[in-house]
Design a protein around this motif. Sequence first.
Motif, PDB file in Angstrom:
ATOM      1  N   GLY A 123      -7.698   1.223  -1.412  1.00 21.82           N
ATOM      2  CA  GLY A 123      -6.419   1.519  -2.050  1.00 21.82           C
ATOM      3  C   GLY A 123      -5.748   0.330  -2.690  1.00 21.82           C
ATOM      4  N   GLN A 124      -6.434  -0.820  -2.724  1.00 20.71           N
ATOM      5  CA  GLN A 124      -5.812  -2.023  -3.256  1.00 20.71           C
ATOM      6  C   GLN A 124      -5.636  -1.986  -4.772  1.00 20.71           C
ATOM      7  OE1 GLN A 124      -8.125  -5.368  -1.890  1.00 20.71           O
ATOM      8  NE2 GLN A 124      -7.821  -4.882   0.272  1.00 20.71           N
ATOM      9  N   CYS A 125      -6.338  -1.062  -5.446  1.00 18.11           N
ATOM     10  CA  CYS A 125      -6.243  -0.963  -6.900  1.00 18.11           C
ATOM     11  C   CYS A 125      -5.412   0.240  -7.350  1.00 18.11           C
ATOM     12  CB  CYS A 125      -7.646  -0.874  -7.508  1.00 18.11           C
ATOM     13  SG  CYS A 125      -8.674  -2.333  -7.197  1.00 18.11           S
ATOM     14  N   ASP A 126      -4.714   0.870  -6.410  1.00 17.70           N
ATOM     15  CA  ASP A 126      -3.931   2.040  -6.769  1.00 17.70           C
ATOM     16  C   ASP A 126      -2.883   1.725  -7.837  1.00 17.70           C
ATOM     17  OD1 ASP A 126      -5.415   3.389  -4.914  1.00 17.70           O
ATOM     18  OD2 ASP A 126      -3.734   3.915  -3.599  1.00 17.70           O
ATOM     19  N   GLY A 127      -2.342   0.539  -7.797  1.00 11.46           N
ATOM     20  CA  GLY A 127      -1.355   0.155  -8.811  1.00 11.46           C
ATOM     21  C   GLY A 127      -1.943   0.148 -10.206  1.00 11.46           C
TER      22      GLY A 127
ATOM     23  N   VAL B 105       5.714   0.360 -11.814  1.00 10.72           N
ATOM     24  CA  VAL B 105       5.349   1.545 -12.588  1.00 10.72           C
ATOM     25  C   VAL B 105       6.249   2.693 -12.172  1.00 10.72           C
ATOM     26  CG1 VAL B 105       3.524   3.191 -13.151  1.00 10.72           C
ATOM     27  CG2 VAL B 105       2.944   0.791 -12.760  1.00 10.72           C
ATOM     28  N   ASP B 106       7.021   3.206 -13.118  1.00 13.83           N
ATOM     29  CA  ASP B 106       7.882   4.360 -12.861  1.00 13.83           C
ATOM     30  C   ASP B 106       8.709   4.183 -11.587  1.00 13.83           C
ATOM     31  OD1 ASP B 106       6.797   5.538 -15.135  1.00 13.83           O
ATOM     32  OD2 ASP B 106       5.218   6.553 -14.002  1.00 13.83           O
ATOM     33  N   GLY B 107       9.242   2.964 -11.424  1.00 16.91           N
ATOM     34  CA  GLY B 107      10.130   2.688 -10.301  1.00 16.91           C
ATOM     35  C   GLY B 107       9.459   2.247  -9.024  1.00 16.91           C
ATOM     36  N   THR B 108       8.144   2.234  -8.997  1.00 15.68           N
ATOM     37  CA  THR B 108       7.405   1.812  -7.803  1.00 15.68           C
ATOM     38  C   THR B 108       6.758   0.460  -8.050  1.00 15.68           C
ATOM     39  OG1 THR B 108       6.941   4.106  -7.162  1.00 15.68           O
ATOM     40  CG2 THR B 108       5.557   2.390  -6.188  1.00 15.68           C
ATOM     41  N   SER B 109       6.933  -0.466  -7.109  1.00 15.58           N
ATOM     42  CA  SER B 109       6.370  -1.808  -7.245  1.00 15.58           C
ATOM     43  C   SER B 109       4.980  -1.863  -6.613  1.00 15.58           C
ATOM     44  CB  SER B 109       7.282  -2.839  -6.570  1.00 15.58           C
ATOM     45  OG  SER B 109       8.542  -2.874  -7.211  1.00 15.58           O
ATOM     46  N   TYR B 110       4.081  -2.575  -7.295  1.00 15.76           N
ATOM     47  CA  TYR B 110       2.711  -2.729  -6.808  1.00 15.76           C
ATOM     48  C   TYR B 110       2.316  -4.197  -6.874  1.00 15.76           C
ATOM     49  CZ  TYR B 110       2.228   2.332  -7.651  1.00 15.76           C
ATOM     50  OH  TYR B 110       2.388   3.692  -7.643  1.00 15.76           O
ATOM     51  N   THR B 111       1.499  -4.607  -5.927  1.00 13.38           N
ATOM     52  CA  THR B 111       0.817  -5.897  -5.990  1.00 13.38           C
ATOM     53  C   THR B 111      -0.675  -5.644  -5.820  1.00 13.38           C
ATOM     54  OG1 THR B 111       2.699  -7.171  -5.150  1.00 13.38           O
ATOM     55  CG2 THR B 111       0.512  -8.167  -4.957  1.00 13.38           C
ATOM     56  N   VAL B 112      -1.444  -6.097  -6.789  1.00 16.42           N
ATOM     57  CA  VAL B 112      -2.894  -5.881  -6.793  1.00 16.42           C
ATOM     58  C   VAL B 112      -3.571  -7.235  -6.616  1.00 16.42           C
ATOM     59  CG1 VAL B 112      -4.861  -5.045  -8.123  1.00 16.42           C
ATOM     60  CG2 VAL B 112      -2.649  -3.884  -8.297  1.00 16.42           C
TER      61      VAL B 112
END
Length: 344
Positions: free
Chosen positions: A136-140, A102-109
């Motif tokens: 904070g695991q759902c921040d993505g 998202v907007d250049g930031t990678s997330y793993t949920v």
Amino acid sequence: MPRVTVTVRDSGGRTATTSADYTVAPPVLGGYYLSGNADPTADIAGLNVRSLTQYRSLADGYTFPGYQKPWLTSLGRSGIALNMVLELKHYGAADGPQSFTVDGTSYTVPAPAMTIQQRPGTTWPKAYGYGQVIAGQCDGLLARALSQYRTMGVPVNIQLASELDTDHEFGTTEAGKTYTWAESDARAVQAVTYIVNWFRARTLPAGTTFSIGLGGFDRACYQRTHPESLMARLDHLQWNVYATSASHTALDRFRRTKDWAVADLGPVALSRPVIIAEWGVRVAEIPNQAAWIATVPAAIAALNAERGPRIVRTNYFNSGWGTLSPKATGLSALKSAYATRPYV
């Protein structure tokens, strides 16, 4: 604030003058929902519909404005107020963990770890757990939703959860641990507070507001889920209203949860206007839906004249318990109702 001054004079020439401030309340917004998040444009043509409910799971990669639903943005830009129910309940995507950028930031949920709506004899839906949210695991998921929301160009009310009382009535389970209804309510308050604080700490489209979703059928639950600390972060009260018995009147059904709120909640909560995200009439018990719908404007006007929070939106739920049958007759009834005070 407008002010009116009245002077009276008696037969002896004596006068008395008094003044009072007053406000003119705007019309209540009559609203609608069409089953399956379907395009309601044809249904609401010619109706004084100015509010709309939609449902989105945070699991869905197309949270806002909704995959292949350009009409949603169009209706919002036309001035229809959007109530977007944003849920931890998992649907719209395959089960399992998700990785995305998202907007250049990678997330793993991680995969959802909670089950809700644990009615005996049914399949329990999965949801992202309140513990997962707080950790904070759902921040993505929140980041993805916010990024998409910013592209819409219209403000929305973000209603977190559809009905927490329905979700928690039979308890919840997260990561193998079970929680009672009351424990689930407390954990939900913590998670909702986290989510609202997360959003408010970032740049939001102007006009964004927040609420939490309740069916409003249990007094203790409604009280537990509306502490003043959370209501200070929210902008609206909310509950849903259904007529499911021939004995149910519009005034009684709409006022049930309001009476609990007035008796039990604090001053911050009671300062918040009310969104009825769902209301409906079950045709099995009330075959003449149109006649019942015709009584709603007077009921809303009466409640808004009483002490307590003011109802500002009422969105008819044309699905499930509220399915209009026959549809044409029901839409005609809504047209007449929404052309009546307090909707005008």
